[in-house]
Write a protein that holds these residues in place. Structure first.
Motif, PDB file in Angstrom:
ATOM      1  N   ARG A 157       0.842  -1.181   0.000  1.00 52.11           N
ATOM      2  CA  ARG A 157       0.000   0.000   0.000  1.00 52.11           C
ATOM      3  C   ARG A 157       0.883   1.238   0.000  1.00 52.11           C
ATOM      4  O   ARG A 157       2.096   1.149   0.105  1.00 52.11           O
ATOM      5  N   LYS A 158       0.259   2.390  -0.110  1.00 54.18           N
ATOM      6  CA  LYS A 158       0.963   3.655   0.040  1.00 54.18           C
ATOM      7  C   LYS A 158       0.444   4.363   1.280  1.00 54.18           C
ATOM      8  O   LYS A 158      -0.638   4.032   1.775  1.00 54.18           O
ATOM      9  N   VAL A 159       1.206   5.307   1.773  1.00 58.47           N
ATOM     10  CA  VAL A 159       0.759   6.098   2.911  1.00 58.47           C
ATOM     11  C   VAL A 159       0.996   7.573   2.596  1.00 58.47           C
ATOM     12  O   VAL A 159       2.070   7.964   2.124  1.00 58.47           O
ATOM     13  N   ILE A 160      -0.048   8.369   2.779  1.00 58.99           N
ATOM     14  CA  ILE A 160       0.067   9.825   2.669  1.00 58.99           C
ATOM     15  C   ILE A 160       0.364  10.327   4.075  1.00 58.99           C
ATOM     16  O   ILE A 160      -0.387  10.056   5.008  1.00 58.99           O
ATOM     17  N   LEU A 161       1.452  11.049   4.237  1.00 60.36           N
ATOM     18  CA  LEU A 161       1.877  11.444   5.579  1.00 60.36           C
ATOM     19  C   LEU A 161       2.460  12.840   5.583  1.00 60.36           C
ATOM     20  O   LEU A 161       2.848  13.379   4.543  1.00 60.36           O
ATOM     21  N   LYS A 162       2.534  13.396   6.774  1.00 63.21           N
ATOM     22  CA  LYS A 162       3.226  14.668   6.987  1.00 63.21           C
ATOM     23  C   LYS A 162       4.280  14.441   8.062  1.00 63.21           C
ATOM     24  O   LYS A 162       3.973  13.972   9.150  1.00 63.21           O
ATOM     25  N   ARG A 163       5.519  14.759   7.742  1.00 60.79           N
ATOM     26  CA  ARG A 163       6.623  14.535   8.666  1.00 60.79           C
ATOM     27  C   ARG A 163       6.793  15.734   9.593  1.00 60.79           C
ATOM     28  O   ARG A 163       6.480  16.869   9.233  1.00 60.79           O
ATOM     29  N   GLY A 164       7.312  15.460  10.783  1.00 60.98           N
ATOM     30  CA  GLY A 164       7.745  16.510  11.689  1.00 60.98           C
ATOM     31  C   GLY A 164       9.253  16.684  11.586  1.00 60.98           C
ATOM     32  O   GLY A 164       9.872  16.284  10.595  1.00 60.98           O
ATOM     33  N   VAL A 165       9.843  17.252  12.617  1.00 55.32           N
ATOM     34  CA  VAL A 165      11.282  17.502  12.618  1.00 55.32           C
ATOM     35  C   VAL A 165      11.998  16.583  13.603  1.00 55.32           C
ATOM     36  O   VAL A 165      12.878  15.805  13.232  1.00 55.32           O
ATOM     37  N   LYS A 166      11.584  16.622  14.874  1.00 54.28           N
ATOM     38  CA  LYS A 166      12.226  15.798  15.900  1.00 54.28           C
ATOM     39  C   LYS A 166      11.216  15.022  16.735  1.00 54.28           C
ATOM     40  O   LYS A 166      11.591  14.340  17.680  1.00 54.28           O
ATOM     41  N   ALA A 167       9.960  15.096  16.405  1.00 54.62           N
ATOM     42  CA  ALA A 167       8.912  14.527  17.252  1.00 54.62           C
ATOM     43  C   ALA A 167       9.065  13.022  17.427  1.00 54.62           C
ATOM     44  O   ALA A 167       9.325  12.286  16.472  1.00 54.62           O
ATOM     45  N   THR A 168       8.880  12.581  18.667  1.00 54.87           N
ATOM     46  CA  THR A 168       8.888  11.152  18.979  1.00 54.87           C
ATOM     47  C   THR A 168       7.523  10.674  19.483  1.00 54.87           C
ATOM     48  O   THR A 168       7.341   9.488  19.711  1.00 54.87           O
ATOM     49  N   HIS A 169       6.583  11.599  19.671  1.00 56.48           N
ATOM     50  CA  HIS A 169       5.237  11.216  20.089  1.00 56.48           C
ATOM     51  C   HIS A 169       4.254  12.312  19.679  1.00 56.48           C
ATOM     52  O   HIS A 169       4.644  13.368  19.159  1.00 56.48           O
ATOM     53  N   TYR A 170       2.975  12.039  19.935  1.00 57.13           N
ATOM     54  CA  TYR A 170       1.882  12.889  19.452  1.00 57.13           C
ATOM     55  C   TYR A 170       2.022  14.347  19.872  1.00 57.13           C
ATOM     56  O   TYR A 170       1.874  15.256  19.041  1.00 57.13           O
ATOM     57  N   PHE A 171       2.298  14.613  21.142  1.00 58.67           N
ATOM     58  CA  PHE A 171       2.291  15.988  21.625  1.00 58.67           C
ATOM     59  C   PHE A 171       3.449  16.795  21.036  1.00 58.67           C
ATOM     60  O   PHE A 171       3.283  17.966  20.673  1.00 58.67           O
ATOM     61  N   GLU A 172       4.606  16.169  20.910  1.00 65.29           N
ATOM     62  CA  GLU A 172       5.723  16.859  20.249  1.00 65.29           C
ATOM     63  C   GLU A 172       5.389  17.137  18.791  1.00 65.29           C
ATOM     64  O   GLU A 172       5.716  18.203  18.265  1.00 65.29           O
TER      65      GLU A 172
END
Length: 307
Positions: A157-172
């Motif tokens: 499958r494919k995944v449409i995603l948006k990357r962060g910078v340093k986040a390791t969990h939801y709140f970051e």
């Protein structure tokens, strides 16, 4: 933990609703596919989904109507209303406006509204006991007998995603990219499942980007639009071991997550013929919703195919 019979009965009702969404549906019909009395079928449906059958059906019809309005070049509101079993233009407009906070005419004119939340609970059944798709029900470890565990096959499958910078969990992640990502992902109508939060293995990350991302999986042949600021990548087929905790109240939200992660940490998949295969795909979490319990999944392989 919900009983197998109860979960399967509600799944059958959900499937029937999806198959007959453009037709009149009665509680008697749902009770017949659930194999319970109408009273008991209605009770367990609300217990597991959080809505009465008729509130659920209406919300699903309005969501499907919204998608049809968004996809059509020049939709006729009355035709859409009749397609989804609303008796009049006026009744449909009132129901649509109450559900989404915008009239169907305005929604159609603006080709959607990223701020509305579509009701798409049919995705949940992929994480219940599965009757198709290669899922294998797994016995529960004696130390985590409040957690339901199963293995499901994920296709290429494919995944449409948006990357962060340093986040390791939801709140970051929310601090880095904002909290509107979920609403954008929810609006992708070709999605295979509901949006998920993911922890990407090293091979799926790019330099200077976060481990934790949010995305939604789409078919491998997807060639539709990619929202601005998002990207798409392919994921190989894999097996996922899915952990589902018991229902919880809002005030127990953090405890529900902590308890399930403790269960995952102590779980030994080798007892059931599997081993962790974290490089095969992203570990993921589903949106926490108290009535269904917290859900998280981790890639595995069968021991007999270990290289």
């Amino acid at each position: 933990m919900e009983s197998r019979d109860k979960v399967l009965a509600v799944q059958r009702m959900q499937d029937f609703i999806e198959e007959h969404i453009n037709e009149p549906i009665t509680l008697k019909m749902l009770a017949e596919v659930a194999r319970y009395s109408p009273w008991h079928a209605g009770r367990i449906f609300k217990e597991l989904t959080g809505k009465t059958p008729f509130a659920y059906i209406r919300a699903r019809r309005l969501t499907q109507a919204a998608l049809q309005l968004q996809a059509s070049e020049k939709p006729k509101i009355i035709d859409v209303a009749f397609d989804f079993v609303f008796g009049s233009h006026e009744g449909f407009t009132r129901a649509f406006s109450r559900e989404f906070g915008v009239s169907p005419r305005r929604f159609a004119r603006e080709k959607g509204n990223p701020g509305i939340k579509l009701f798409m609970p049919d995705r949940f059944r992929d994480y219940y006991l599965k009757l198709q798709g290669g899922a294998e029900e797994m016995p529960n470890n004696a130390n985590i007998n409040t957690v339901f565990v199963q293995v499901v096959d994920r296709p290429a499958r494919k995944v449409i995603l948006k990357r962060g910078v340093k986040a390791t969990h939801y709140f970051e992640y929310c601090e880095e990219v904002g909290c509107e990502v979920w609403e954008v992902l929810t609006g992708i109508k070709e999605a295979l499942y509901e949006p998920i939060g993911m922890w990407l293995p090293e091979k799926f990350r790019r330099p200077g980007t976060s481990e934790y991302v949010q995305g939604v999986e789409v078919p491998v042949d997807y060639n539709g639009d990619i929202p601005a600021g998002f990207e798409i990548m392919e994921l190989p087929p894999c097996k996922m071991m899915v952990f589902q905790g018991p229902p919880y109240t809002d005030e127990d939200y953090e405890k529900a997550i902590d308890d399930l992660r403790a269960a995952m940490k102590s779980y030994n998949p080798e007892l059931y013929g599997f081993y962790w295969a974290d490089e095969d795909g992203p570990r993921f979490q589903m949106a926490p919703m108290g009535y269904r319990g917290y859900i998280e999944a981790r890639p595995v392989r069968q021991l007999n195919i270990k290289e």
